[in-house]
Scaffold this motif. Structure first.
Motif, mmCIF file in Angstrom:
data_model
loop_
_atom_site.group_PDB
_atom_site.id
_atom_site.type_symbol
_atom_site.label_atom_id
_atom_site.label_comp_id
_atom_site.label_asym_id
_atom_site.label_seq_id
_atom_site.Cartn_x
_atom_site.Cartn_y
_atom_site.Cartn_z
ATOM 1 N N VAL A 91 0.817 -1.115 -0.010
ATOM 2 C CA VAL A 91 0.101 0.133 0.085
ATOM 3 C C VAL A 91 0.811 1.159 0.181
ATOM 4 O O VAL A 91 0.647 2.338 -0.673
ATOM 5 N N SER A 92 1.992 1.083 0.481
ATOM 6 C CA SER A 92 2.977 2.484 0.765
ATOM 7 C C SER A 92 3.505 2.821 -0.510
ATOM 8 O O SER A 92 4.032 3.820 -0.801
ATOM 9 N N LYS A 93 3.358 1.908 -1.591
ATOM 10 C CA LYS A 93 3.864 2.160 -2.802
ATOM 11 C C LYS A 93 2.739 2.346 -3.762
ATOM 12 O O LYS A 93 3.234 3.098 -5.015
ATOM 13 N N LEU A 94 1.826 2.873 -3.581
ATOM 14 C CA LEU A 94 0.653 3.305 -4.366
ATOM 15 C C LEU A 94 0.828 4.852 -4.962
ATOM 16 O O LEU A 94 0.695 4.850 -6.033
ATOM 17 N N ALA A 95 1.303 5.412 -4.048
ATOM 18 C CA ALA A 95 1.600 6.866 -4.393
ATOM 19 C C ALA A 95 2.705 6.979 -5.615
ATOM 20 O O ALA A 95 2.486 7.913 -6.560
ATOM 21 N N TRP A 96 3.661 6.147 -5.564
ATOM 22 C CA TRP A 96 4.714 5.892 -6.383
ATOM 23 C C TRP A 96 4.219 5.552 -7.805
ATOM 24 O O TRP A 96 4.464 6.165 -8.781
ATOM 25 N N ASN A 97 3.392 4.529 -7.696
ATOM 26 C CA ASN A 97 2.709 4.151 -8.978
ATOM 27 C C ASN A 97 1.812 5.256 -9.608
ATOM 28 O O ASN A 97 2.135 5.564 -10.962
#
Length: 268
Positions: A91-97
């Motif tokens: 979930v913490s990678k969502l913003a990067w995507n």
């Protein structure tokens, strides 16, 4: 020596809920959300969207990227159940995507109509241009789920419209109609629903007429200096200007201007 492998090689074999259309003749790529009626964006789809933007960024046949959707709604948001199933690390990678359109060096246009909620709004905010239909409604409804926007939505919106309007939108899960989005400076232009495709096509053709290297430089400079002081922004602008000073496209632009003809930019 063993061949290199990467999960991304298999991740793009079957696109989840969207398609990619490359029109080399028009130097254009369309990323089309295709999960009607609401074009809900799945967790796997977020990873794929990032990889597709990275792939198109490296594709020499593509000058401009358009993010659009089938049907009357751009996207009502993400797969709600998917958030509980995903690990906190994922979930913490969502913003990067979802920031992939902003990292992409090429101009990216979002064409929005109908519902544009949650991650649908967030990925549109990461694009360079937002053309909205009069039917559009922007919203960050995460408070209704006991959450906050998690892919850059409140942060990007606050940069655009300030803290008062952002609190109004985020803390009340309030919808912003297309015309108001334009009035607030969120949307680049607001057009009648039947004109959305025509307006998008026209902007693609307009952007194609400029120097690719000048466009890429302008986008990166503006993104990089959004948070900087005025003095640093001016300094970086000067360095970018001097770098373009030695480009073939700048020489061509100057010569075409003096010869009163249309420039033929090559992107070098």
């Amino acid at each position: 020596m063993s061949h290199l492998s990467h999960p991304a090689h298999t991740l793009l074999e079957k696109l989840d809920g969207f398609s990619v259309i490359i029109d080399a003749e028009r130097e254009r790529a369309d990323i089309v959300l295709e999960r009607p009626p609401f074009n809900i964006i799945s967790m796997a789809q977020r990873d794929q969207l990032r990889l597709v933007f990275e792939s198109l960024d490296e594709n020499p046949a593509v000058r401009v990227i358009v993010l659009r959707a089938v049907g009357e709604h751009f996207s009502s948001g993400g797969d709600i159940r998917g958030f509980l199933d995903a690990t906190p690390e994922h979930v913490s990678k969502l913003a990067w995507n979802i920031a992939a359109p902003a990292r992409c060096s090429k101009p990216v246009i979002a064409a929005n109509r109908g519902f544009c909620f949650g991650v649908g709004f967030e990925i549109s905010l990461a694009c360079d241009f937002r053309i909205v239909s009069e039917t559009s409604q922007y919203a960050l409804p995460e408070q209704k789920l006991g959450q906050i926007p998690g892919s850059g939505g409140s942060a990007r919106l606050q940069k655009m419209v300030g803290i008062t309007r952002t609190k109004d939108v985020v803390m009340r899960s309030r919808r912003v109609p297309g015309q108001q989005a334009y009035d607030w400076g969120i949307a680049t232009m607001c057009v009648p629903d039947g004109d959305l495709e025509k307006a998008t096509d026209a902007l693609v053709e307009e952007l194609r007429a400029f120097s690719p290297i000048a466009q890429r430089t302008a986008k990166k400079l503006l993104n990089d200096t959004e948070d900087s002081t005025l003095a640093i922004a001016i300094e970086l602008e000067g360095h970018c200007y001097s770098r373009l000073r030695s480009s073939d496209d700048f020489r061509e632009g100057v010569e075409a201007f003096h010869q009163k003809r249309k420039p033929d930019f090559k992107g070098s």
